[in-house]
Motif scaffolding. Structure first.
Motif, PDB file in Angstrom:
ATOM      1  N   LEU A 298       0.906  -1.222  -0.097  1.00 33.15           N
ATOM      2  CA  LEU A 298      -0.144   0.085  -0.135  1.00 33.15           C
ATOM      3  C   LEU A 298       0.917   1.164  -0.279  1.00 33.15           C
ATOM      4  N   GLY A 299       0.272   2.486  -0.664  1.00 32.91           N
ATOM      5  CA  GLY A 299       0.716   3.638  -0.525  1.00 32.91           C
ATOM      6  C   GLY A 299       1.998   4.048  -1.252  1.00 32.91           C
ATOM      7  N   GLY A 300       1.906   3.553  -2.624  1.00 31.51           N
ATOM      8  CA  GLY A 300       2.998   4.054  -3.618  1.00 31.51           C
ATOM      9  C   GLY A 300       2.427   5.270  -4.312  1.00 31.51           C
ATOM     10  N   ILE A 301       3.401   6.355  -4.371  1.00 26.86           N
ATOM     11  CA  ILE A 301       3.267   7.360  -5.213  1.00 26.86           C
ATOM     12  C   ILE A 301       4.587   7.902  -5.435  1.00 26.86           C
ATOM     13  N   THR A 302       5.179   7.342  -6.313  1.00 23.54           N
ATOM     14  CA  THR A 302       6.616   7.846  -6.741  1.00 23.54           C
ATOM     15  C   THR A 302       6.991   9.189  -7.149  1.00 23.54           C
ATOM     16  N   GLY A 303       5.731   9.899  -7.628  1.00 19.76           N
ATOM     17  CA  GLY A 303       6.084  11.295  -7.679  1.00 19.76           C
ATOM     18  C   GLY A 303       6.343  12.045  -6.303  1.00 19.76           C
ATOM     19  N   HIS A 304       5.797  11.436  -5.336  1.00 17.37           N
ATOM     20  CA  HIS A 304       6.119  12.152  -3.807  1.00 17.37           C
ATOM     21  C   HIS A 304       7.120  11.233  -3.402  1.00 17.37           C
ATOM     22  N   LYS A 305       7.917  10.409  -4.229  1.00 24.37           N
ATOM     23  CA  LYS A 305       9.248   9.602  -3.690  1.00 24.37           C
ATOM     24  C   LYS A 305       8.832   8.520  -2.670  1.00 24.37           C
ATOM     25  N   ASP A 306       7.879   7.838  -2.910  1.00 23.64           N
ATOM     26  CA  ASP A 306       7.504   6.750  -2.278  1.00 23.64           C
ATOM     27  C   ASP A 306       6.889   5.742  -2.965  1.00 23.64           C
ATOM     28  N   PHE A 307       7.472   4.456  -2.492  1.00 22.52           N
ATOM     29  CA  PHE A 307       6.841   3.103  -3.045  1.00 22.52           C
ATOM     30  C   PHE A 307       6.010   2.485  -2.218  1.00 22.52           C
ATOM     31  N   ALA A 308       4.972   1.497  -2.699  1.00 21.66           N
ATOM     32  CA  ALA A 308       4.190   1.096  -1.762  1.00 21.66           C
ATOM     33  C   ALA A 308       4.948  -0.073  -0.978  1.00 21.66           C
ATOM     34  N   ARG A 309       4.578  -0.337   0.461  1.00 21.88           N
ATOM     35  CA  ARG A 309       5.246  -1.165   1.328  1.00 21.88           C
ATOM     36  C   ARG A 309       4.378  -2.233   1.480  1.00 21.88           C
ATOM     37  N   ASP A 310       4.962  -3.443   2.049  1.00 21.95           N
ATOM     38  CA  ASP A 310       4.144  -4.567   2.414  1.00 21.95           C
ATOM     39  C   ASP A 310       3.427  -4.375   3.532  1.00 21.95           C
ATOM     40  N   THR A 311       2.075  -4.877   3.705  1.00 23.79           N
ATOM     41  CA  THR A 311       1.302  -4.722   4.871  1.00 23.79           C
ATOM     42  C   THR A 311       1.197  -6.016   5.859  1.00 23.79           C
ATOM     43  N   GLY A 312       2.006  -7.161   5.270  1.00 23.06           N
ATOM     44  CA  GLY A 312       2.003  -8.202   5.761  1.00 23.06           C
ATOM     45  C   GLY A 312       0.923  -9.395   5.482  1.00 23.06           C
ATOM     46  N   LEU A 313      -0.134  -8.733   4.604  1.00 26.50           N
ATOM     47  CA  LEU A 313      -1.247  -9.687   4.284  1.00 26.50           C
ATOM     48  C   LEU A 313      -1.018 -10.812   3.410  1.00 26.50           C
ATOM     49  N   LEU A 314      -1.683 -11.746   3.487  1.00 27.05           N
ATOM     50  CA  LEU A 314      -1.595 -13.001   2.495  1.00 27.05           C
ATOM     51  C   LEU A 314      -2.760 -13.325   2.190  1.00 27.05           C
ATOM     52  N   LEU A 315      -3.350 -12.976   0.879  1.00 27.57           N
ATOM     53  CA  LEU A 315      -4.456 -13.119   0.401  1.00 27.57           C
ATOM     54  C   LEU A 315      -4.627 -14.262  -0.758  1.00 27.57           C
ATOM     55  N   LEU A 366     -15.322  -6.569   5.761  1.00 29.35           N
ATOM     56  CA  LEU A 366     -14.929  -7.835   5.197  1.00 29.35           C
ATOM     57  C   LEU A 366     -15.696  -9.073   5.917  1.00 29.35           C
ATOM     58  N   ALA A 367     -16.341  -9.826   5.320  1.00 31.65           N
ATOM     59  CA  ALA A 367     -16.986 -11.038   6.158  1.00 31.65           C
ATOM     60  C   ALA A 367     -16.040 -12.143   6.229  1.00 31.65           C
ATOM     61  N   PHE A 368     -14.796 -12.028   5.955  1.00 30.14           N
ATOM     62  CA  PHE A 368     -13.787 -12.983   6.233  1.00 30.14           C
ATOM     63  C   PHE A 368     -12.535 -12.402   6.732  1.00 30.14           C
ATOM     64  N   PRO A 369     -11.998 -13.239   7.659  1.00 32.17           N
ATOM     65  CA  PRO A 369     -10.629 -12.538   8.325  1.00 32.17           C
ATOM     66  C   PRO A 369      -9.452 -12.467   7.404  1.00 32.17           C
ATOM     67  N   LEU A 370      -9.110 -11.183   7.596  1.00 32.03           N
ATOM     68  CA  LEU A 370      -7.731 -10.875   6.937  1.00 32.03           C
ATOM     69  C   LEU A 370      -6.542 -11.804   7.654  1.00 32.03           C
ATOM     70  N   VAL A 371      -5.718 -12.511   6.762  1.00 37.37           N
ATOM     71  CA  VAL A 371      -4.479 -13.373   7.341  1.00 37.37           C
ATOM     72  C   VAL A 371      -3.355 -12.590   7.223  1.00 37.37           C
ATOM     73  N   ARG A 372      -2.507 -12.780   8.204  1.00 39.96           N
ATOM     74  CA  ARG A 372      -0.995 -12.194   8.071  1.00 39.96           C
ATOM     75  C   ARG A 372       0.076 -13.222   8.191  1.00 39.96           C
ATOM     76  N   LEU A 373       0.963 -13.150   7.343  1.00 40.85           N
ATOM     77  CA  LEU A 373       2.234 -14.218   7.447  1.00 40.85           C
ATOM     78  C   LEU A 373       3.316 -13.407   7.013  1.00 40.85           C
ATOM     79  N   PRO A 374       4.381 -13.728   7.603  1.00 42.33           N
ATOM     80  CA  PRO A 374       5.599 -12.892   7.322  1.00 42.33           C
ATOM     81  C   PRO A 374       5.958 -13.070   5.818  1.00 42.33           C
ATOM     82  N   ARG A 375       6.694 -12.290   5.225  1.00 40.00           N
ATOM     83  CA  ARG A 375       7.211 -12.330   3.809  1.00 40.00           C
ATOM     84  C   ARG A 375       8.067 -13.491   3.684  1.00 40.00           C
TER      85      ARG A 375
END
Length: 610
Positions: A298-315, A366-375
């Motif tokens: 989430l959160g990429g906007i390279t014109g503002h010098k930033d890339f998206a970063r991993d949320t830890g979610l596994l979908l 969401l009606a289902f749980p968000l799952v997290r898993l280390p990269r």
């Protein structure tokens, strides 16, 4: 998978019925559906019973999602006064009178993909929506005819694997909109504060290295957006991309939401779930089965010098569209509507101190749980083939190949478009793919036809070789068609390409060059090996501030500014010197990004000034 959508039943208002009909419509073409449970939470089960979400009611008249009307930015007030989706009668009236819109309606017309681009051009630009960059030869020919009849006889491939038509007069806008729809395409929501074209790996479905074909999810989300009115009029524009994990990039890490296919293997799971074998806690879940999943960044906007970063979610793949829809709704309800410079998702995440609250608000929808898993429990993504969108490559399907076609600065004449459509029919299956590199791909070419097709492409003034110095020069529209640009980026990019082909530094490593006209960074200059952002020089000339060392994917990094105020006429010689210096001073096998990043700005300036 075919599906019919039954009408909603119950004591619903007409507006609620329309909302629910869209909710259950999903995507018949791709088979990717989204449903809702009785609490209005999103689910990947399209058969779930649905009642209207509790926040369906319009916001109070004295505020917009809690922001007082007096505090809204100017565009937000325009949207509050009239939704951009409700201006069809105005479009018809302006076409009948051959009249350009005023400032508020100039903004609202962008909801239909129409941009009044004065003073650069006294005309409209039309931007389409082409999910996953997939387009047929029939559609390509139809757009060529439209560009010839109503526009300037050309189209531009964009950095969102999309197409733009230019120089449409007001009298032509309704004809253009309806013709596009008759071709099975749309421009709805392609501008203003909306979700832009949904991009995906351009080789998806035939990439020998991909983990999963991501086109169904890109199309699924595309159709979900089109059928849900509340996903328009966000606090600011929004970008979403799907990466298949294959050899060719979708530049997904530059998006507000990037979904990346990953493989989870049993050995990695067991290692990561054993706290004694690592210096950090075990995953929050212990029942993840090996297989193909997606990471979410989430959160990429390279014109503002930033890339998206991993949320830890596994979908799971089936969860992608509901999760994207939920995240967009969270942004819609909580994004800044007072300061346009702080209205992108990146700034909401910063305001909330990172991902936890954003994911918590997403989970509520969401009606289902968000799952997290280390990269670390996922196999690493293999490095992308940097210029894999150019040239001939074997497909997964035996005996078939795809051909990546380079389009100088992304601009195609109608003659080239018609010929490309013919070639896709004669040597392939009538399919073309657009890429975020302002190029295109013709897939499904039998082995015996590749050499003939290459010669035919080159005869059109296009190129097919992954040329190390001129094969990937990206340029935004520039001041010939955009009021924000400070230079003729496409013209300067063409001159640069011609210079590099003539003075070939003979590199054996691919290099990307990005020229953008303003700080909006539509050409993502911070992500190129060599980048330039246009500027007016003190003497009135057009010029660039030059940056080096950017990259995406496995080379991810923001380029550093090396020179300011380089004249446009001086740029080709400077770029040549940069490339020759890199060639002569690099270590064996060292990429441009690696070479430029191991030197300080001062060291590079001194090397290039000698």
């Amino acid at each position: 998978m075919a599906s019919t959508v039954p009408p909603p039943t119950g004591p619903f208002s007409p507006e609620q019925k329309e909302y629910l009909q869209g909710f259950m419509a999903g995507v018949q073409a791709s088979g990717i559906f989204v449903g809702a449970n009785t609490s209005g939470q999103l689910t990947f089960d399209p058969g779930a019973a649905a009642t209207p979400p509790r926040n369906l009611a319009a916001p109070a008249e004295d505020s917009v999602f809690g922001t007082p009307l007096a505090d809204l930015s100017k565009p937000e007030r325009w949207k509050h006064e009239q939704n951009g989706l409700d201006v069809w009668e105005k479009l018809v009236a302006h076409a009948a009178a051959d009249k350009f819109p005023d400032e508020p309606d100039t903004f609202r017309f962008k909801f239909h993909g129409l941009f009044y681009v004065a003073p650069a051009q006294d005309s409209f630009m039309m931007r389409l929506r082409i999910p996953a960059g997939e387009i047929t030869s029939h559609q390509f020919r139809g757009l060529a005819g439209l560009a010839e009849e109503c526009g300037n006889g050309a189209t531009d491939i964009t950095t969102r694997a999309n197409l733009q038509l230019r120089e449409l007069k007001p009298r032509a806008i309704v004809r253009a909109l309806t013709r596009v729809q008759e071709l099975g395409l749309t421009s709805r929501g392609s501008g203003a504060d909306n979700i832009r074209n949904i991009t995906a790996t351009p080789t998806s479905g035939f990439d020998r290295d991909e983990l999963i074909d991501v086109r169904p999810y890109a199309h699924g989300l595309h159709h979900y957006i089109l059928n849900h009115r509340e996903l328009y009029g966000l606090p600011r524009k929004f970008n979403i991309a799907f990466d298949s994990g294959g050899a060719v990039s979708a530049a997904a890490d530059t998006n507000d939401i990037g979904f990346f296919a990953v493989r989870v293997v049993g050995a990695a799971l067991r290692r990561d779930q054993d706290p004694a074998s690592r210096d950090k806690p075990a995953p929050t879940v212990s029942d993840v089965a090996p297989g193909i999943y997606f990471r979410c960044e989430l959160g990429g906007i390279t014109g503002h010098k930033d890339f998206a970063r991993d949320t830890g979610l596994l979908l799971k793949p089936a969860e992608l569209v509901p999760v994207a829809a939920a995240m967009v709704r969270v942004f819609r309800e909580h994004g800044d509507r007072t300061d346009r410079k702080k209205a992108r998702l990146k700034y909401l995440l910063e305001k909330w101190g990172g991902f936890p609250r954003f994911l918590e608000e997403t989970q509520k929808k969401l009606a289902f749980p968000l799952v997290r898993l280390p990269r670390e429990a996922c196999e690493p993504r293999r490095p992308v083939l940097k210029h894999g969108h150019l040239g001939v490559y074997k497909q997964t399907q035996p005996g078939l190949n795809y051909l990546g076609v380079g389009v100088p600065v992304g601009r195609l004449t109608t003659k080239q478009m018609r010929r490309l459509a013919d070639l896709a029919d004669h040597y392939g299956t009538g399919e073309l793919r657009l890429t975020v590199w302002q190029s295109l791909i013709i897939p499904h070419i039998p082995d015996a036809f590749c050499a003939t097709l290459v010669r035919s492409i080159q005869s059109l003034g296009l190129f097919t070789e992954a040329h190390a110095t001129a094969g990937c020069v990206i340029a935004c529209t520039g001041n010939k068609g955009c009021k924000y640009a400070a230079a003729d980026t496409k013209g300067h990019a063409r001159a640069l390409m011609a210079h590099l082909r003539k003075r070939d530094p003979r590199l054996d490593q691919p290099v990307n060059i990005h020229l953008t006209g303003c700080n909006h960074s539509c050409a993502q200059h911070y992500c190129g090996d060599i980048g330039g952002v246009a500027a007016k020089l003190a003497d009135g000339r057009e010029g660039y501030h030059v940056v080096l060392g950017g990259g995406m994917d496995h080379e991810q990094g923001i380029a550093r500014e090396i020179f300011r105020g380089v004249g446009a006429d001086e740029l080709p010689a400077l770029v040549e010197k940069v490339l020759v210096t890199y060639r002569d001073r690099r270590s064996s096998g060292e990429t441009f990004a690696q070479w430029s990043r191991r030197h300080t700005v001062k060291e590079i300036q001194e090397m290039l000034s000698s």
